[in-house]
Write a protein that holds these residues in place. Structure first.
Motif, PDB file in Angstrom:
ATOM      1  N   ILE A   3       0.845  -1.233  -0.026  1.00 44.03           N
ATOM      2  CA  ILE A   3       0.172  -0.061   0.055  1.00 44.03           C
ATOM      3  C   ILE A   3       0.851   1.270   0.161  1.00 44.03           C
ATOM      4  N   SER A   4       0.795   2.068  -0.866  1.00 44.31           N
ATOM      5  CA  SER A   4       1.322   3.311  -1.135  1.00 44.31           C
ATOM      6  C   SER A   4       0.621   4.488  -0.286  1.00 44.31           C
ATOM      7  N   ASN A   5      -0.504   4.570  -0.071  1.00 47.92           N
ATOM      8  CA  ASN A   5      -1.124   5.609   0.295  1.00 47.92           C
ATOM      9  C   ASN A   5      -2.086   5.232   1.071  1.00 47.92           C
ATOM     10  N   TYR A   6      -2.572   5.542   2.249  1.00 46.63           N
ATOM     11  CA  TYR A   6      -3.795   5.145   2.846  1.00 46.63           C
ATOM     12  C   TYR A   6      -4.346   6.236   3.693  1.00 46.63           C
ATOM     13  N   LYS A   7      -5.821   6.576   3.880  1.00 44.35           N
ATOM     14  CA  LYS A   7      -6.356   7.570   4.582  1.00 44.35           C
ATOM     15  C   LYS A   7      -7.383   6.984   5.154  1.00 44.35           C
ATOM     16  N   CYS A   8      -7.653   7.004   6.366  1.00 42.13           N
ATOM     17  CA  CYS A   8      -8.607   6.566   7.120  1.00 42.13           C
ATOM     18  C   CYS A   8      -9.666   7.690   7.693  1.00 42.13           C
ATOM     19  N   LEU A   9     -11.012   7.397   7.367  1.00 40.77           N
ATOM     20  CA  LEU A   9     -11.877   8.472   7.895  1.00 40.77           C
ATOM     21  C   LEU A   9     -13.076   7.701   8.891  1.00 40.77           C
ATOM     22  N   VAL A  10     -12.944   8.366  10.089  1.00 39.83           N
ATOM     23  CA  VAL A  10     -13.864   7.742  11.000  1.00 39.83           C
ATOM     24  C   VAL A  10     -14.584   8.663  11.456  1.00 39.83           C
ATOM     25  N   GLY A  11     -15.946   8.267  11.784  1.00 39.02           N
ATOM     26  CA  GLY A  11     -16.648   9.002  12.508  1.00 39.02           C
ATOM     27  C   GLY A  11     -18.171   8.644  12.671  1.00 39.02           C
ATOM     28  N   GLY A  12     -19.158   9.394  13.206  1.00 41.29           N
ATOM     29  CA  GLY A  12     -20.397   8.815  13.404  1.00 41.29           C
ATOM     30  C   GLY A  12     -21.599  10.030  13.101  1.00 41.29           C
ATOM     31  N   LEU A  13     -22.567   9.688  12.375  1.00 39.12           N
ATOM     32  CA  LEU A  13     -23.597  10.418  12.171  1.00 39.12           C
ATOM     33  C   LEU A  13     -25.031   9.912  12.505  1.00 39.12           C
ATOM     34  N   PRO A  14     -25.760  10.686  13.237  1.00 42.24           N
ATOM     35  CA  PRO A  14     -27.088  10.442  13.305  1.00 42.24           C
ATOM     36  C   PRO A  14     -28.020  10.071  12.224  1.00 42.24           C
ATOM     37  N   TYR A  15     -29.194   9.445  12.261  1.00 46.38           N
ATOM     38  CA  TYR A  15     -29.873   9.132  10.995  1.00 46.38           C
ATOM     39  C   TYR A  15     -30.493  10.342  10.743  1.00 46.38           C
ATOM     40  N   LYS A  16     -31.011  11.370  11.637  1.00 41.60           N
ATOM     41  CA  LYS A  16     -31.622  12.671  11.499  1.00 41.60           C
ATOM     42  C   LYS A  16     -30.472  13.527  12.051  1.00 41.60           C
ATOM     43  N   ARG A  17     -29.954  14.424  11.188  1.00 41.48           N
ATOM     44  CA  ARG A  17     -29.120  15.481  11.613  1.00 41.48           C
ATOM     45  C   ARG A  17     -29.729  16.819  12.185  1.00 41.48           C
ATOM     46  N   ASP A  18     -29.647  17.018  13.467  1.00 38.21           N
ATOM     47  CA  ASP A  18     -29.821  18.126  13.988  1.00 38.21           C
ATOM     48  C   ASP A  18     -29.054  19.187  14.143  1.00 38.21           C
ATOM     49  N   TRP A  19     -29.340  20.596  14.078  1.00 34.56           N
ATOM     50  CA  TRP A  19     -28.552  21.593  14.259  1.00 34.56           C
ATOM     51  C   TRP A  19     -28.311  21.825  15.738  1.00 34.56           C
ATOM     52  N   PRO A  20     -27.352  22.403  16.492  1.00 36.38           N
ATOM     53  CA  PRO A  20     -26.141  22.862  15.726  1.00 36.38           C
ATOM     54  C   PRO A  20     -24.954  21.796  15.832  1.00 36.38           C
ATOM     55  N   PHE A  21     -24.959  20.590  16.224  1.00 33.80           N
ATOM     56  CA  PHE A  21     -24.096  19.548  16.284  1.00 33.80           C
ATOM     57  C   PHE A  21     -23.952  18.663  15.206  1.00 33.80           C
ATOM     58  N   GLU A  22     -25.063  18.273  14.553  1.00 35.98           N
ATOM     59  CA  GLU A  22     -25.445  17.375  13.749  1.00 35.98           C
ATOM     60  C   GLU A  22     -24.232  16.045  13.700  1.00 35.98           C
ATOM     61  N   TYR A  23     -24.289  15.536  15.095  1.00 38.26           N
ATOM     62  CA  TYR A  23     -23.263  14.616  15.443  1.00 38.26           C
ATOM     63  C   TYR A  23     -24.268  13.678  16.571  1.00 38.26           C
ATOM     64  N   LYS A  24     -23.860  12.629  16.632  1.00 36.07           N
ATOM     65  CA  LYS A  24     -24.228  11.815  17.696  1.00 36.07           C
ATOM     66  C   LYS A  24     -23.144  11.015  18.344  1.00 36.07           C
ATOM     67  N   PHE A  62     -19.422  13.908   0.824  1.00 34.73           N
ATOM     68  CA  PHE A  62     -20.038  12.579   0.617  1.00 34.73           C
ATOM     69  C   PHE A  62     -21.314  12.823  -0.343  1.00 34.73           C
ATOM     70  N   LYS A  63     -21.573  12.130  -1.287  1.00 31.68           N
ATOM     71  CA  LYS A  63     -22.559  12.377  -2.232  1.00 31.68           C
ATOM     72  C   LYS A  63     -24.027  12.252  -1.286  1.00 31.68           C
ATOM     73  N   GLU A  64     -24.039  11.248  -0.424  1.00 29.79           N
ATOM     74  CA  GLU A  64     -25.453  11.112   0.062  1.00 29.79           C
ATOM     75  C   GLU A  64     -25.611  11.856   1.453  1.00 29.79           C
ATOM     76  N   VAL A  65     -24.808  12.395   1.906  1.00 29.57           N
ATOM     77  CA  VAL A  65     -24.606  13.134   3.321  1.00 29.57           C
ATOM     78  C   VAL A  65     -24.569  14.546   3.203  1.00 29.57           C
ATOM     79  N   GLY A  66     -23.570  15.088   2.174  1.00 31.74           N
ATOM     80  CA  GLY A  66     -23.060  16.575   2.077  1.00 31.74           C
ATOM     81  C   GLY A  66     -21.461  16.643   2.804  1.00 31.74           C
ATOM     82  N   ASP A  67     -21.384  17.877   2.905  1.00 35.87           N
ATOM     83  CA  ASP A  67     -19.958  18.246   3.331  1.00 35.87           C
ATOM     84  C   ASP A  67     -19.879  18.055   4.786  1.00 35.87           C
TER      85      ASP A  67
END
Length: 89
Positions: A3-24, A62-67
């Motif tokens: 493997i010459s290049n690897y980038k790991c993105l990890v996180g969690g999003l709720p099914y319904k994103r609520d402002w202001p955090f949009e995070y679960k 991300f196409k189905e989620v947004g920025d």
């Protein structure tokens, strides 16, 4: 496999994103706070480098989620010791 290049993105999003955090809290909140304050260790050009947590922010679309915002954390630090065939082993 080499493997010459690897980038790991990890996180969690709720099914319904609520402002202001949009995070679960899928992970332990205490551990998340520690990851956001502890120095991040990452591999750059085959060498372990330390950077401040939350450094190098970037927006990724991300196409189905947004920025979403990404940044450095020390969350997957065990990979520094478990990756095989790396230059820093």
């Amino acid at each position: 496999m080499k493997i010459s290049n690897y980038k790991c993105l990890v996180g969690g999003l709720p099914y319904k994103r609520d402002w202001p955090f949009e995070y679960k809290a899928f992970f332990s909140p205490i551990d998340v706070i520690e990851e956001y304050t502890r120095t991040a260790r990452i591999v750059v050009d085959g060498k372990i480098v330390e950077k401040p947590a939350l450094s190098d922010p970037e927006i990724i679309n991300f196409k189905e989620v947004g920025d979403l915002e990404a940044f450095n954390t020390d969350g997957l630090r065990s990979l520094l010791n478990t990756m095989k065939n790396s230059e820093y082993d």
